[in-house]
Design an enzyme around this catalytic site. Structure first.
Site, mmCIF file in Angstrom:
data_model
loop_
_atom_site.group_PDB
_atom_site.id
_atom_site.type_symbol
_atom_site.label_atom_id
_atom_site.label_comp_id
_atom_site.label_asym_id
_atom_site.label_seq_id
_atom_site.Cartn_x
_atom_site.Cartn_y
_atom_site.Cartn_z
ATOM 1 N N ASP A 246 30.021 9.017 30.618
ATOM 2 C CA ASP A 246 31.071 8.364 31.410
ATOM 3 C C ASP A 246 32.328 9.210 31.578
ATOM 4 O O ASP A 246 33.247 8.787 32.282
ATOM 5 C CB ASP A 246 31.449 7.022 30.759
ATOM 6 C CG ASP A 246 30.450 5.932 31.107
ATOM 7 O OD1 ASP A 246 29.847 6.018 32.196
ATOM 8 O OD2 ASP A 246 30.266 5.020 30.292
ATOM 9 N N HIS B 267 29.058 8.596 20.937
ATOM 10 C CA HIS B 267 27.835 7.916 21.386
ATOM 11 C C HIS B 267 27.081 7.415 20.169
ATOM 12 O O HIS B 267 27.079 8.062 19.129
ATOM 13 C CB HIS B 267 26.950 8.885 22.186
ATOM 14 C CG HIS B 267 25.941 8.188 23.025
ATOM 15 N ND1 HIS B 267 24.728 7.769 22.540
ATOM 16 C CD2 HIS B 267 25.993 7.790 24.325
ATOM 17 C CE1 HIS B 267 24.068 7.165 23.500
ATOM 18 N NE2 HIS B 267 24.802 7.150 24.593
#
Ligand code: ACO
Length: 376
Positions: free
Chosen positions: A313, A262
């Protein structure tokens, strides 16, 4: 090549705005919506209540929540012309592209499209939030030549979506878990798609243009498109005992493992542990933990080899697959949940607007002498 001191590739670390909508505390891997911890909202709130919070900056009282839910229910339908036009889309079209087209089309039928006042934007935001699930369900069913399923007034927002997409109500804990995943997906500060919406409306363009730009931005696999890629990966791996080799081969080729890493969280995405729990709960309810187990194995290997942790996700993939959602609807589902956050960002931008227009550093040639085409 010399670069100017304030150039940051991908705008990494650049503070591009001030917001009261959400806050990421990277050091503590925590996320707040309007000051409330995402862990509390995901387990105790509903998508409707969280959407009200994001749009209005405070939690509703009981009467306000009931009125908000009724307005959303009343706005679930989309104009017949939109259904006719989506029905002409070729069968090979991806659901995310259909959604991008659908939200743009719906804007054409909104009588307040060009009213950029705060109150009109709140009303349009409610319509967008209400209609996005219908557009996602239609966006899958129509190109696949399946009959549309009418929205149901007796079902809450998340369960009604599952009903419209799958033509059956969710069983056991699935409606609640899906609702919780929508809360988790609802907002995340200045991510790429929210920023795209900010840029678009900062020109005093309208909210539908902002949301259309955001849908197009979310589509990419480095952003929301990752949840579909994760499921394709789990299917490709096939069995838990093949996960180690699959991941090692991929890392050996210096390829990325989708659903990990991320830009902001370097100590773990605050949302992933909640979704991991949810993935386990759904699989145990169904008595089929095949995909969850492969995912957990992939998580172990990627953490061991690269020190990378799953992002939002990763575990939504096994949750949605087990609920029977077609893979190509995973990113549209993310989009319809994020609609609340996007709308809140559009409104925040327009309430105190300044055109977003960054600078660039020119690194090309200078002083070239022009020659007419015949002399080159
Ligand atoms: N798999 C393997 N290696 C990775 C991964 C990954 N998923 N993510 C980052 N890395 C490595 C990179 O290869 C790079 O290594 P290097 O320095 O040796 O070259 C290093 O970590 C830094 O990665 P960047 O891509 O430069 O970091 P950035 O902040 O730009 O990336 C991103 C963030 C795009 C999310 C990245 O982690 C990634 O591509 N992940 C996979 C796609 C994904 O899951 N996207 C969803 C993100 S969540 C969301 O948008 C909703």
């Amino acid at each position: 090549m010399e670069t100017s001191s304030n150039y940051s590739p991908g705008l990494e670390g650049i503070v591009a705005g001030r917001t009261t909508i959400s806050e990421i505390d990277e050091a503590r891997s925590s996320l707040m919506f309007r000051g409330y911890d995402i862990r509390d909202l995901a387990t105790k709130s509903t998508y409707e209540e969280t959407a009200f919070l994001l749009l209005n900056g405070r939690l509703p009282d009981a009467a306000e929540l009931a009125a908000f839910e009724s307005r959303l229910k009343a706005e679930r339908g989309v104009p017949g012309e939109v259904i006719d036009l989506l029905g002409k889309i070729p069968a090979h079209a991806h659901s995310m592209d259909v959604l991008r087209t659908g939200i743009s089309l719906v804007g054409l039928f909104d009588p307040e499209e060009w009213d950029g006042s705060h109150d009109a934007n709140i009303r349009k935001a409610e319509r967008i939030i209400a209609k996005m699930p219908t557009l996602v369900a239609l966006g899958y069913r129509l190109p696949h030549r399946m009959k549309p399923v009418e929205p149901r007034d007796d079902l809450p927002h998340a369960a009604n979506f599952l009903y419209m997409l799958l033509d059956k109500e969710p069983d056991g804990p699935k409606g609640r878990i899906f609702d919780s995943s929508m809360i988790i997906y609802a907002e995340h500060e200045y991510n790429a798609s929210s920023f795209a919406a900010h840029v678009t409306v900062s020109t005093l363009s309208d909210i539908y243009s902002g949301i259309t730009a955001a849908v197009g931005t979310l589509k990419g696999p480095l952003h929301g498109g990752a949840n579909e890629e994760v499921m394709k990966m789990l299917i490709d791996i096939g069995e838990g005992d093949k996960a180690e080799k699959w991941v090692m081969d991929r890392l050996g080729r210096k390829e990325k493992i989708m659903g990990f890493g991320h830009r902001v969280y370097k100590h773990g995405d605050s949302r992933a542990p909640i979704l991991k729990e949810a993935s386990k709960e759904v699989c145990e309810f169904d008595g089929y933990c095949h995909w969850h187990e492969i995912a957990v194995k992939v998580e172990e290997v990627v953490k061991r080899e690269k020190g990378l942790l799953p992002n939002v996700d990763f575990f939504t993939a096994s949750i949605y697959y087990l609920m029977g959602l077609p893979i190509e609807t995973f990113t549209p589902v993310f989009a319809m949940a994020r609609a609340a956050g996007w709308c809140a960002h559009v409104i925040e931008q327009l309430d105190d607007n300044r055109l977003i227009r960054p600078a660039s550093e020119y690194v090309g040639q200078r002083g070239l002498v022009y020659k007419p085409v015949g002399e080159r």
